[in-house]
Design an enzyme around this catalytic site. Sequence first.
Site, short mmCIF file in Angstrom:
data_model
loop_
_atom_site.label_atom_id
_atom_site.label_comp_id
_atom_site.label_asym_id
_atom_site.label_seq_id
_atom_site.Cartn_x
_atom_site.Cartn_y
_atom_site.Cartn_z
N GLU A 1 -9.61 -21.63 -12.55
CA GLU A 1 -8.61 -20.64 -12.16
C GLU A 1 -7.36 -21.41 -11.30
O GLU A 1 -6.20 -20.98 -11.81
CB GLU A 1 -8.84 -19.42 -11.23
CG GLU A 1 -10.25 -18.79 -11.65
CD GLU A 1 -9.65 -17.93 -13.15
OE1 GLU A 1 -8.49 -17.88 -13.41
OE2 GLU A 1 -10.48 -17.60 -14.13
N PRO B 1 -1.23 4.63 -28.70
CA PRO B 1 -1.90 5.74 -27.87
C PRO B 1 -1.68 5.78 -26.33
O PRO B 1 -1.55 4.92 -25.82
CB PRO B 1 -3.41 5.43 -28.13
CG PRO B 1 -3.53 4.34 -29.48
CD PRO B 1 -2.13 3.79 -29.38
#
Length: 604
Positions: free
Chosen positions: A417, A196
């Site tokens: 992180e 898409p």
Amino acid sequence: MALNFIVFPMFQQSKLETTNYSDFLNKIEEKKIDTVQIEDHNIYYTLKKDSTDKTYKTGVMNDSDLVNRLDKSGAKFGQVYQEQMNPILSSLISFFLPLIIFWAFGSWMFKRMQKKMGGDDQMSFSQGSGFGLGNLGKSNAKVYVGEQTGKTFNDVAGQEEAKENLQEIVDFLNNPAKYKEIGAKMPKGALLVGPPGTGKTLLAKAVAGEAGVPFFSISGSEFVEMFVGRGAAKVRDLFKQAREKAPCIVFIDEIDTIGKKRDGAGMNGNDEREQTLNQLLAEMDGFDGSKGVVLLAATNRPDSLDPALTRPGRFDRRIPVELPDLAGREAILKLHAKDIKCSNNIDFNVIARASAGASGAELANIINEGALLAVRDHRKSVVQKDLEEAIEIVIAGEQKKGAVISNRERMIVSYHEIGHALVAAKCKNTAPVHKITIIPRTKGALGYTMQVEENEQNLLSKEEAFQKIMVYTGGRCAEELIFNSITSGASNDIEQATKLARAMITRLGMSDEFGMTALETVNNQYLGGDTSLACSNETATKIDEATIALIKKAHDEAYQILEDNKMKLHELAKFLYERETITGEEFMYILNKPAEIPAQTNKD
């Protein structure tokens, strides 16, 4: 049925019996009156212990003492009888009134459907195709005449191979003589397949705009009707009008709606969808491609289409419209940036590299989000940081500036992180770290580490795949190493690591135990790529065991990297905690600078 309502009531014996007034008085004297009802012209009464359960009727006389005598006799005053409608009229009303109401409601609904299915913005088609039911048999296709689509190949970027394939169709529509001279026939249909947002509909409009021919556009879902045969009627009508306006292009979007494989499950293989598909197949066989009618269709589920639809002679060509590569993404960004006031020093190559895997529609959204950010900051043009922030908005959502996070959680997220980034930096086959942040986002992320490839990568080696899993596990490893605990912050990392490890074993042939054996199939590759196992239960168990072992191995190696660089992990996590967002350059500078050695004092 009518006899039950009309004739039989005429022969039924009535339970109302007429008597004279003297009989009524005698019953009063005998105290046999049970209940009495006095009207203006008639008196109705019932008798005590009357097995016939009849109601008696007599006329009203001038008798002023009647009520007192009835009261002394023990009679009760109440409703005994109600005047009824003529039985024939009553039967007629009870039988025909529901039919009239049903017919009126059906007519009203039918008129509403006609209005909805015959709007002014849609092409008006022949009345004969509707079987006398107005627009219900019409195709509802939107028609753009000539160059009214407003699109050409200049409006399409990042799909050079697809444009090259379609250019031949344009040339045939513009110069059919040179093809007829050699005896070549134009393909009847071309099927545009891809994920898409890659520009399949835009390409179809561009073909019509380049050729300057009428363009019929309709969605596959518009053929699906609740009335049997209406979808097939619309197909007939669409192709009839296409032949009349040839040369032209007929475009069916989301053709998988009506083109799914026939399995005979619906009404012995003769349901509405299959009738519509059968009619489409017949029409494609019935028109001559040399007449200039070209059929284009788009789908992101090519595996679900019926083989009879995709065989040569119907959709002769299958044109991939894939996600754009690096050069394609840069071209798409520049194309959409033409209508936006941008700074002259924007590096679109950096934005293109940071948006790997994005479709054309997503890239257009990135440009628009960047423009909105510029307006929000009261600037007259878009700058580099606007587009970089726009990428993060598309990937992770807007910043949650009002989110309240405790200092401990911010510290855990910082180590998490940095754990990802540190493992990535120490691995040789991973993309460089571009940005690290602990600012929460609206899509649920409390922070993230962005890696950006320096060059376009088409192949994934076994070593690269394994090190990707190591990077996924780096956040959880940092939590274990520093806090001796684990949190739910690694949920997405776990999902991605498991997905990649399983693919290495079942589809990529990167397992020593199973080798080059396909144990899993991909369904709907353009719509998420769901997979299903193609093996026995015993093999599935072994796959689970191999997946767990592979992830554990990656986890252990990532943990060792962090343990060996524990001081840098502390230093970087503290820096990220204070700054909230750091760049890849800042991260690498701190990681590579020599560790500070504590000063020593000499003692005699």
